[in-house]
Design an enzyme around this catalytic site. Structure first.
Site, PDB file in Angstrom:
ATOM      1  CG  ASN B 385      -2.379   0.892   1.236  1.00 33.66           C
ATOM      2  OD1 ASN B 385      -2.089   1.761   0.406  1.00 33.66           O
ATOM      3  ND2 ASN B 385      -3.395   1.056   2.161  1.00 33.66           N
ATOM      4  CG  ASP B 386       2.125   3.270   3.778  1.00 34.42           C
ATOM      5  OD1 ASP B 386       0.754   3.946   3.348  1.00 34.42           O
ATOM      6  OD2 ASP B 386       2.295   2.681   5.210  1.00 34.42           O
ATOM      7  CB  VAL B 387       5.588   0.552  -1.211  1.00 36.66           C
ATOM      8  CG1 VAL B 387       6.293   0.432   0.314  1.00 36.66           C
ATOM      9  CG2 VAL B 387       5.455  -0.738  -1.474  1.00 36.66           C
TER      10      VAL B 387
END
Lengths: 94, 459
Positions: B385-387
């Site tokens: 998600n964040d990456v």
């Protein structure tokens, strides 16, 4: 009494060698790198052996626990690194 | 002047060279196994050399310890599943550091007169050792979900940690001048154990790669300090190799998370407070079914898979490889793009995919894949998600702004496999999910992938 300056030279030079060598390690192998350095840091086993093998009883006890812990580290670390590295294969493609 | 034991010293020199060659081998998967054999021979030589050095007078404790240790070590490495690799590494750090602490205590308690002269080295040894023991145990507990992987915080936490650290430091300095105060020595070790616990307490699961790297480094430094204390140059060399390895990994991990060391250690107090109301997305999402996904993949020439921790949780690595096989049969080029902090330890995703028989030349780093991302037809994001959050490039106010990401949004079509619309570790909205070229495929990654593979196999 060890010569502290001499040992500092070794520490610093080995640190630089380590930095150069590790920098070139491929990120794909970062997990095996960690378990390998982990196994190598079990080198305190050498100090533990001397303690466990001495004639002093307190040393023997401390040394015994230290030898056990360091052996877990060394044996386990190298075996798992081997197990991981065996998995990194290249598929033959035509 | 002590008489030098030349055979022993030369054995240690050879072992040191073999350790360096061993790590050098890890620069490529082809040479890695040979390298490890060098390192293993080095370790064997060092142990045999020490045993034959003439310093050993009793054998029973050595043999018992080595047998017990080897059995436990072997069991741990043979039966430990690859997904548990971060935990195993953490607990192993703890054992190595424990050995260093005990050797230090032994020097102090038994060789008292000699120990007084080497207090600076001895102090570093037990301090680094003790905090690595408990810090790694905490990391183990969090990774194994014995304790919650969420940051544990309380009011005044940073103050407590800094005070604890300061008191320990003062004790250390005091001991250098008055080494015969045994109470202070043991209290100092006790406090150092506490520091290890307290420092890892507020660090969340996704920051574990940095913690593991740091502990790796500390375990090495403890070994190097042991070398100073017992005047063993090989220990210093091996220790500083590990120290620099852990240090480099910590830097790589911190950079990949766009955070400083200090921020990881002291900044995790509380989750970042973001005004999500402003960033909240009003755009609709597009959903994809299994059939849609199959259709899109069949039309593609180049597919890139981006795995994250979610893939490890769902144990989906085998299903991913099956999908990749199916696509390759249809002449689709499949690659895997790996973010440095995907997973819970450096290189975590690579090991899982290698376990599932993905060829290592298909595993590409972020920097390698990003420049050609716009030529990718379909990008499949699995449990990451964040990456892959483009807010890191575009939204100045975002807590992850500036973090290097895999630019999946530049691919022609992005398929995101996710269980729900929940946010990632950073707790922020991901605009990627609302892009017109993004298709959401909800469900458990493993089930979804298996259904997809079954669909491909139908005819």
């Amino acid at each position: 009494m060890p010569n502290i300056v001499e040992l500092l030279y070794i520490l610093i030079l080995a640190g630089f060698v380590g930095f150069e060598v590790i920098k070139k390690v491929t990120p794909t192998l970062h997990t095996p790198l960690m378990s390998a350095t982990n196994a190598i840091s079990g080198i305190s086993l050498v100090g533990s052996l001397v303690a466990a093998g001495s004639s002093h009883q307190v040393s023997q006890m401390l040394g015994f626990v230290a030898v056990t812990a360091a052996s877990i580290n060394v044996v386990g670390g190298f075996l798992i690194t081997e197990r991981m590295l065996k998995m990194f294969k290249r598929k033959e493609r035509k | 002047m002590e008489v030098m034991n030349y055979p022993l010293e030369i054995t240690y020199v050879i072992a040191s060279v073999l350790f360096i060659l061993g790590l050098k081998g890890l620069s490529h998967p082809e040479s890695a196994r040979r390298g490890m054999h060098y390192a293993e021979i080095g370790m064997l030589l060092a142990v045999i050399g020490t045993l034959l050095s003439g310093e050993i007078v009793t054998w029973e404790w050595i043999i018992t310890g080595m047998v017990i240790g080897s059995v436990i070590g072997t069991a741990m490495s043979v039966w430990m599943p690859m997904t548990a690799m971060p935990q195993r590494t953490a607990i192993s750090h703890s054992f190595g550091a424990l050995a260093a602490v005990l050797v230090g205590v032994n020097e102090y308690a038994v060789h008292t007169e000699k120990a007084y002269g080497i207090m600076p080295a001895l102090g570093f040894e037990v301090l680094f050792g003790a905090l690595t023991v408990t810090g790694s145990l905490m990391a183990f507990g969090k990774l194994q979900a014995i304790i919650t992987s969420a940051p544990i915080t309380y009011k005044g936490q940073n103050f407590v940690n800094i005070a604890l650290f300061f008191i320990t430091l003062v004790m250390f300095v005091y001991l250098i001048f008055f080494p015969n105060n045994a109470t202070i020595f043991y209290v100092m070790i006790g406090l150092s154990f506490l520091i290890g616990i307290f420092v890892v307490l507020p660090i969340g699961g996704a920051d574990m790669p940095v913690v593991l790297s740091l502990m790796n480094s500390y375990a090495g430094l403890a070994a190097a300090a042991t070398g100073f204390a017992i005047n063993n140059k090989m220990l210093i060399i091996a220790g500083s190799l590990d120290g620099s390895s852990g240090f480099i990994l910590s830097i790589i991990m911190s950079k990949a998370m766009n955070r400083s060391f200090a921020n990881v250690l002291f900044g995790a107090v509380g989750t970042p407070q973001v005004d999500t109301s402003q960033l909240a997305e009003q755009r609709p999402i597009n959903r994809f079914t299994i059939e849609d996904t199959k259709f899109a993949l069949e039309q593609a020439e180049r597919v890139v898979v981006v795995p994250g921790y979610g893939m490890a949780v769902a144990q989906a690595q085998y299903a991913v490889r099956e999908l990749s096989d199916e696509l390759e049969k249809r002449k689709v080029k499949v690659e895997f793009a790996i973010h440095p902090v995907a997973g819970r330890m450096p290189g975590h995703m690579n090991v899982l995919l290698a376990e599932a028989n993905v060829s290592y030349d298909q595993l590409l780093e972020m920097e390698v894949i990003n420049p050609s991302m716009d030529t990718v037809d379909v990008c499949i994001v699995i449990g990451a998600n964040d990456v892959v959050n483009p807010a890191a490039r575009t939204q100045k106010g975002s807590p992850i702004y500036g973090m290097p990401i895999i630019n999946v949004d530049k691919a022609k079509t992005v398929i995101v496999m996710k269980r729900s619309m929940a946010t990632g570790f950073a707790g922020i909205e991901n605009p990627l999910f609302y892009e017109p070229n993004t298709k959401m495929l909800f469900g458990d990654a493993k089930n979804v992938l298996q259904e997809l593979v079954a669909e491909f196999k139908k005819k």
